[in-house]
Design an enzyme around this catalytic site. Structure first.
Site, PDB file in Angstrom:
ATOM      1  CG  HIS A 196      93.968  63.151  25.776  1.00 51.57           C
ATOM      2  ND1 HIS A 196      94.780  64.758  25.333  1.00 51.57           N
ATOM      3  CD2 HIS A 196      94.771  62.725  25.909  1.00 51.57           C
ATOM      4  CE1 HIS A 196      95.619  63.928  24.978  1.00 51.57           C
ATOM      5  NE2 HIS A 196      96.009  63.447  25.549  1.00 51.57           N
ATOM      6  CD  GLU A 197      94.149  60.825  29.960  1.00 51.31           C
ATOM      7  OE1 GLU A 197      94.833  59.763  29.465  1.00 51.31           O
ATOM      8  OE2 GLU A 197      94.665  62.198  29.677  1.00 51.31           O
ATOM      9  CG  HIS A 221      96.595  58.423  24.994  1.00 55.30           C
ATOM     10  ND1 HIS A 221      97.379  59.057  24.824  1.00 55.30           N
ATOM     11  CD2 HIS A 221      96.487  59.682  25.889  1.00 55.30           C
ATOM     12  CE1 HIS A 221      97.746  59.739  24.350  1.00 55.30           C
ATOM     13  NE2 HIS A 221      97.315  60.355  25.948  1.00 55.30           N
TER      14      HIS A 221
END
Ligand SMILES: *[C@@H]1O[C@H](CO)[C@@H](O)[C@H](O)[C@H]1NC(C)=O
Length: 277
Positions: free
Chosen positions: A193-194, A197
């Site tokens: 997920h990170e 980003h």
């Protein structure tokens, strides 16, 4: 910088250390909410010819991994735990054309830095600055105790590299690794997920039901973040499509998260071409 580092999930910030084992399921990642400058970047990006980006070959991203520990050794990840987490990341990105290779690991024992009080405190900004290696193509990861700051993870968007190159990278709570004690996030997926980003993706629940949300056409409008694995969830019932509960850019439990959409993959390639190539 102050504005950019205002957090979308600041309402979730009160963390009680005794709840550490389960907080991963209740906290969010600290990816900054978008400023008008960020929106301008996103709009400008739609002018990049995606046909050119579609021809981009596979991209192998060098990763520098910093493991922070406290003075008692909490946070200490073994080399094989780091490798295992890297392989989870590579599986998550397997169909995207991005792969990640460990280029260096480093250990730093410092209780105060380990128990970070925020991602934009003066101390953490200095830490990130001092640890950063490489250039815009290099992924810098720091594992530490993020729960003391009220987050599970944090990442900088690619277009921020230009103005703050030494803040670039990902911070992640050390105990969200595969096999961790966190009951909801024990497969390592929060790191996927990170990194999403870091490659330019927004949360699938960005914006409202009416706006363009995360700016990706094939993720349906979604008003609220997801917890657990809420099959059938539809926070924008008047718009087509169910919530993207299985998407890595939602907050569902690790076991529920398993996909990027083709639109997100195209977006990551586009951002990579624009800001990281
Ligand atoms: C971390 O673990 C290694 C062994 O894997 C050990 O040599 C090292 O001293 C530990 N670091 C801390 C801060 O406890």
């Amino acid at each position: 910088m102050q504005v950019r580092l205002a957090f979308a999930v600041s309402a979730l910030v009160a963390a009680a250390p005794t709840l550490a084992a389960t907080l991963g399921g209740n906290l969010g990642c600290g990816a900054p909410s978008l400023t008008s400058e960020d929106h301008a970047e996103l709009q400008a990006l739609s002018m990049f010819p995606s046909a050119v980006e579609a021809e981009r070959g596979p991209v192998s991203i060098p990763v520098y991994w910093n493991t922070l520990t406290d003075n008692s050794g909490q946070g200490n990840l073994t080399a094989s735990q780091i490798q295992e987490w890297m392989s989870v990341v590579n599986k998550g990105y397997a169909k995207t054309g991005f792969s990640f290779r460990l280029a260096g690991t480093r250990y730093l024992q410092d209780s105060a830095q380990f128990n970070t009080k925020g991602v934009d405190t003066a101390a953490t900004v200095r830490l990130r600055d001092s640890l950063h290696v490489g250039n815009q193509r290099t992924l810098n990861i720091v594992t530490l105790n993020m729960l003391s700051a009220g987050y599970v993870g944090y990442a900088t968007y690619p277009w921020v590299y230009r103005s703050e190159p030494r803040q670039d990278g990902v911070l992640i709570h050390y105990d969200l690794r595969p096999g961790s004690t966190d009951p909801n996030n024990n497969l390592g997926h929060v790191l996927i997920h990170e990194i999403g980003h870091w490659l330019g993706l927004l949360h699938v629940f960005s914006g409202s039901c009416d706006g363009d949300g995360d700016g990706v056409a094939d993720t349906p409008p979604q008003k609220t973040l997801s917890r657990g694995c809420p099959t059938g969830k539809d926070s924008c019932p008047n718009r087509p499509g169910l919530d993207s509960i299985h998407n890595y850019l939602d907050y569902s439990d690790d076991v529920c998260l398993r996909e990027f959409t083709p639109g997100q993959v195209a977006r990551m390639k586009q951002f990579y071409g624009a800001y990281r190539a």
